[in-house]
Design an enzyme around this catalytic site. Structure first.
Site, mmCIF file in Angstrom:
data_model
loop_
_atom_site.group_PDB
_atom_site.id
_atom_site.type_symbol
_atom_site.label_atom_id
_atom_site.label_comp_id
_atom_site.label_asym_id
_atom_site.label_seq_id
_atom_site.Cartn_x
_atom_site.Cartn_y
_atom_site.Cartn_z
ATOM 1 N N ASP A 508 0.857 -1.188 0.000
ATOM 2 C CA ASP A 508 0.000 0.000 0.000
ATOM 3 C C ASP A 508 0.897 1.244 0.000
ATOM 4 O O ASP A 508 2.120 1.148 0.124
ATOM 5 C CB ASP A 508 -0.882 -0.040 1.248
ATOM 6 C CG ASP A 508 -2.098 0.861 1.159
ATOM 7 O OD1 ASP A 508 -2.241 1.597 0.152
ATOM 8 O OD2 ASP A 508 -2.907 0.839 2.098
ATOM 9 N N GLU A 511 2.398 5.097 -4.008
ATOM 10 C CA GLU A 511 2.290 6.049 -5.120
ATOM 11 C C GLU A 511 3.596 6.783 -5.438
ATOM 12 O O GLU A 511 3.770 7.098 -6.636
ATOM 13 C CB GLU A 511 1.180 7.062 -4.823
ATOM 14 C CG GLU A 511 -0.212 6.484 -4.832
ATOM 15 C CD GLU A 511 -0.508 5.606 -3.617
ATOM 16 O OE1 GLU A 511 -1.327 4.676 -3.737
ATOM 17 O OE2 GLU A 511 0.083 5.851 -2.544
ATOM 18 N N ASP A 586 -9.473 3.926 -1.447
ATOM 19 C CA ASP A 586 -10.269 4.312 -0.280
ATOM 20 C C ASP A 586 -11.638 4.873 -0.663
ATOM 21 O O ASP A 586 -11.869 6.091 -0.613
ATOM 22 C CB ASP A 586 -9.480 5.335 0.549
ATOM 23 C CG ASP A 586 -8.175 4.759 1.063
ATOM 24 O OD1 ASP A 586 -8.018 3.526 1.041
ATOM 25 O OD2 ASP A 586 -7.313 5.543 1.487
#
Length: 926
Positions: A508, A511, A586
């Site tokens: 996770d 980015e 999310d």
């Protein structure tokens, strides 16, 4: 005092992430390179293009046509822009423009970033080129013409002045590149000399050498303006798809006049909005356009911040703008949209065949409290007879959010917990993110050995994320792989996961997410391995991180019986499909997020990354019981099926809602498990052909223009199953669009009550009443698929169960399909240890034929088909005979309501077999 300051800084960053607003992200108006190119596009219609190809520079080589495009400057000086025109795998055209840079700037790499293809392609770039045949190339004073393809039915023509690339199929124009003269390469120049490098009125100097966006003002922009841009016209096309990730419709919208063209810039975006062109977690720069008899694709091979403007006023006209790097575009053509996926897969690879457990039900929340909590959830799944395969742990399982550690107070006995889960075939997924808390063993090693992302001064960058002050491992550094391998090594001395084989990974925040950074990400002038600026590699960096984990896990498991790693990633790029699954991030527990998940997953499938899903129930907030139930009924169709919730959300495991909701959700999950043989087969097909797991309606019927914008229903691959999830609150009726005049059968809730086709003789709407317990589902005639009906606690425990075969005859009385089988875990299938069963059926017979490259493996396959259901039989069946292994026997059957059910068939699925459906009419015909 220092510690107190760190806590305060972290808290401010935390609060900022949880209060993110649109104004914290750049749109085109306040992004210098986008604003400059939009201005250029508006003004160029009043000027001659400053770009032209030098005919004298043309050279035809074995693999490419090379030459130079010159850019005229105000003082009549010229900038040389070397170009390459080539044919790559899949009969596709590649057009690449570089810049000849010969200067130094400290240690910084000053040439244009040229390694995006290294990340995207599944093999070395040189292996992707096709050889050119000189007889198919014609060069004149005005253009180059190149015929290509097996039958030379494709042609590319490059006009010289201004440069314009036109692609033809059977002499019909399909794509025009630079038709509107938007080509713009911002060449290197010094700020003091900018006046001599910019055309007055045509070009802006907005933010060329600085960044005026509030959070980005520290960006040093050491190389000045570097953007690349061009227009691409999809000639006579009306719809385009792809370029994820955006919470938007499947058919991409016009962005003319909007401050938000589609932006590709991987960011950690809090509570993203629906109906939005804002950036999200992933970026795949592939766009697909469809017409009845031909489809085209544009693959923009660039990993920098990118905007795509779309004008749908007549043909679909697009404007592609990237902050830096090469102008590198690959143009694909095929008869069908699925053909574009196949050709894209020849370049970037197809989705990896996952372990079978990965297609089961995943249960997650941020966070399960401790081992007792995990095992209680595991036990309750059995208590309520809900099959599941994997439970997940978010960041709180660690000691103070230090990855590769366990919180001794809550997870003091992880290996024992893993053994308990393994007893019933269950798995554990744990999260490992790229940010590493400072001042512990792992981060110290990364910093000491220079394996971290650096700041613009080339010193270890320290920022803030969940642990507070952190460093980030630079997964582009080959030495980072060596260290990551050590952290995941398969040994008893590894205190993280030891020798356990039922533990997998969640990557996770890759980015990458920096709580203190501009747009919650890295400063663009940070440095990576090779002395590349982050601005050049931003969109592919997340892929490099999950690749890092994949390769470590593959090495870790290579000596065990369960070899294929499973990794979930939030950030992704072209090629990510080879090593990870993705989810849409999310989302929120609201109906509109349930609805938007369908076009988002469809788009991911079109863009070559079919192993996709959305958090069932919504990550933020508390869904109503109805919404949660409907989300489960939708989620069972996601290729990646996971329920997930935020730490502040109320517990919502399926049994908490109570009846009737628990039973309805349980039945939905069981339907998913019943269809696992079909889903696994579809993943096998996708791994070979690149075909979507979720097939858009337009893919099934490109000749029907009414299908082009449908994004609330889909086909489950080539199974014939037409799925229309219920996404409206209090729905009592759903309208399913039937896209052709074939036979369609009602298969609501996975049950065929009638074998008669629907009374629909042409494309149109089929209205169906639904209860909360109903999952609307049709089967298209001509298809067949396999199921397993026995309740088991996990997919591994189903592995030896018999199959049921469902056959839906088309209006001509035929159906075909296949079943793929292997051990569900290892890479042994690559050595031929698999069985592929091909089935052909008509109203009189069913033929089965299997192949196994490893003959011994095929002989060992003793799995059976215990039941066959055939829909669309109108003749009265008198007897059914099964012939296999040279022996024929009668089989008991039931015929009712237009269907025939063979009971206790006991057909060995491997090998060759024949089923005769004997009717009086058939005898009369003979």
């Amino acid at each position: 005092m220092k510690y107190f300051q760190i806590v305060i800084l972290w808290s401010i960053s935390f609060l900022r992430v949880w209060a993110v607003k649109e104004e914290l992200f750049k749109n085109c108006d306040n992004s210098g390179f986008c604003a400059r190119n939009r201005h250029y596009a508006q003004q160029i219609q009043h000027f001659d293009s400053p770009y032209f190809v030098s005919p004298d520079s043309i050279h035809v080589g074995e693999k490419a046509i090379n030459g130079i495009i010159y850019k005229k400057l105000p003082l009549q000086s010229l900038v040389a822009l070397p170009f390459e025109l080539s044919v790559v795998k899949g009969e596709s055209i590649r057009f690449k423009i570089d810049e000849d840079r010969q200067f130094t700037k400290g240690k910084l790499t000053t040439r244009r970033y040229n390694e995006a293809s290294k990340a995207a392609f599944d093999a070395h770039e040189s292996e992707k080129y096709e050889s050119l045949v000189s007889q198919n190339i014609d060069i004149t004073a005005n253009d180059i013409s190149l015929a290509f393809g097996q039958e030379l039915h494709y042609k590319a023509v490059l006009l010289f002045s201004p440069p314009r690339l036109i692609l033809y199929r059977h002499d019909v124009i399909q794509v025009i590149v630079n038709e509107q003269n938007f080509l713009n390469i911002e060449h290197y120049r010094e700020e003091l000399d900018n006046v001599n490098n910019i055309w007055p009125d045509l070009e802006l100097d907005f933010d060329m050498f600085k960044d005026s966006f509030e959070d980005s003002k520290k960006d040093s922009i050491p190389l000045g303006p570097e953007s690349v841009a061009i227009d691409i016209n999809f000639h006579d096309y009306k719809h385009v798809y792809g370029i994820p990730e955006h919470a938007d419709s499947f058919s991409l919208k016009s962005t003319v006049g909007s401050k938000w063209p589609y932006r590709l810039f991987n960011v950690d975006i809090f509570e993203y909005e629906t109906d939005s062109r804002m950036p999200m977690y992933g970026a795949i720069p592939l766009m697909v356009a469809v017409k009845p008899d031909v489809s085209v694709g544009v693959f923009w091979l660039n990993a920098a911040d990118t905007f795509v403007d779309i004008d749908k006023s007549d043909s679909v006209r697009t404007h592609w703008i990237s902050e830096n790097g090469l102008l590198d575009v690959i143009l694909l053509m095929a008869e069908t949209p699925a053909g574009i996926n196949g050709k894209y897969g020849q370049l970037t690879g197809n989705v990896a065949l996952p372990q079978e457990f990965a297609l089961g039900y995943h249960q997650c929340r941020w966070n399960y409290n401790d081992e007792k909590d995990v095992l209680e959830v595991n036990s309750n799944m059995d208590k309520y007879r809900i099959p599941y395969d994997t439970i997940w742990l978010d960041i709180e399982y660690t000691e103070k959010k230090k990855y590769f550690t366990w919180n001794k107070d809550t997870f003091g006995h992880p290996f024992e917990m893993l053994e308990t889960l393994d007893h019933t075939g269950r798995n554990l997924v744990v999260i490992v993110d790229p940010h590493l808390k400072t001042e512990y063993e792992v981060s110290n090693y990364v910093a000491k050995h220079k394996l971290a992302i650096n700041d613009f001064k080339n010193e270890t960058y320290k920022g803030h994320c969940w642990p507070g002050e952190s460093v980030w491992i630079d997964s582009l550094n080959p030495k980072a792989q060596v260290y990551w391998d050590q952290l995941f090594e398969n040994s008893n001395s590894n205190k993280f996961i030891g020798e356990k084989t039922n533990v997998h990974l969640w990557n996770d925040m890759n980015e990458p997410s920096f709580f203190n950074g501009p747009e919650t990400s890295s400063e663009k002038d940070n440095l990576h391995y090779g002395d590349w600026e982050h601005r050049s590699v931003h969109n592919l960096w997340g892929k490099s991180f999950h690749d890092l984990t994949y390769h470590s896990l593959t090495k870790r498991l290579e000596l065990t019986s369960r070899q294929r790693p499973f990794i979930l990633t939030r950030s992704y790029f072209s090629g990510s499909q080879r090593t990870a699954a993705m989810w849409t991030g999310d989302n929120m527990a609201k109906w509109e997020y349930l609805k938007i998940s369908i076009p988002m997953v469809l788009t991911s499938n079109v863009a070559g990354m079919p192993f996709a899903g959305a958090d069932v129930g919504g990550f933020f907030g508390d869904p109503s019981k109805e919404l949660l139930t409907r989300w489960y009924q939708t989620g069972i169709w996601y290729p990646f099926f996971r329920a997930h919730a935020h730490i502040d959300s109320r517990r919502r495991e399926p049994w908490i809602a109570g009846e009737p909701y628990t039973s309805i959700m349980r039945d939905a999950v069981r339907l998913r498990y019943a269809l696992l043989p079909t889903l696994y087969t579809l993943f096998y097909e996708a791994s070979i052909t690149g075909a979507p797991i979720w097939k858009p309606i337009v893919y099934e019927n490109p000749g029907n223009p009414d299908t082009y914008a449908i994004d609330d229903q889909f086909f489950l691959g080539n199974s014939g199953l037409l799925v229309k999830p219920v996404t409206e609150e209090d729905a009592t009726v759903v309208e399913i669009y039937v896209p052709d005049d074939n036979h369609y059968y009602d298969f609501t809730n996975g049950q065929a009550e009638l074998g008669y086709p629907l009374e629909i003789s042409q494309p149109g709407i089929y209205s169906k009443e639904v209860k909360l317990s109903d999952i609307p589902l049709l089967i298209k005639g001509g298809h067949l698929f396999f199921t397993r009906s026995r309740y088991r606690r996990s997919s591994r425990l189903m592995r030896n169960d018999p199959y049921q075969l469902v056959i839906a005859l088309d209006k001509d009385g035929h159906a075909v399909g296949q079943l793929y089988m292997d051990d569900g875990e290892s890479f042994d299938y690559k050595q031929g240890k698999f069985t592929l069963v091909s089935i052909a059926a008509d109203k009189h017979s069913i033929e089965g034929l299997s192949i196994s490259e490893d003959k011994e493996y095929g002989r060992q396959n003793q799995l059976q088909i215990e039941k066959i259901t055939v829909l669309g039989i109108t003749d009265k069946i008198e007897s059914v005979e099964v012939t296999q292994s040279g022996q024929t026997q009668n089989v008991r059957f039931v015929q009712k309501n237009g269907l025939v059910e063979l009971l206790n068939a006991q057909i060995m699925v491997a090998g060759e077999w024949h089923v005769a459906l004997n009717s009086a009419l058939a005898h009369d015909e003979l």
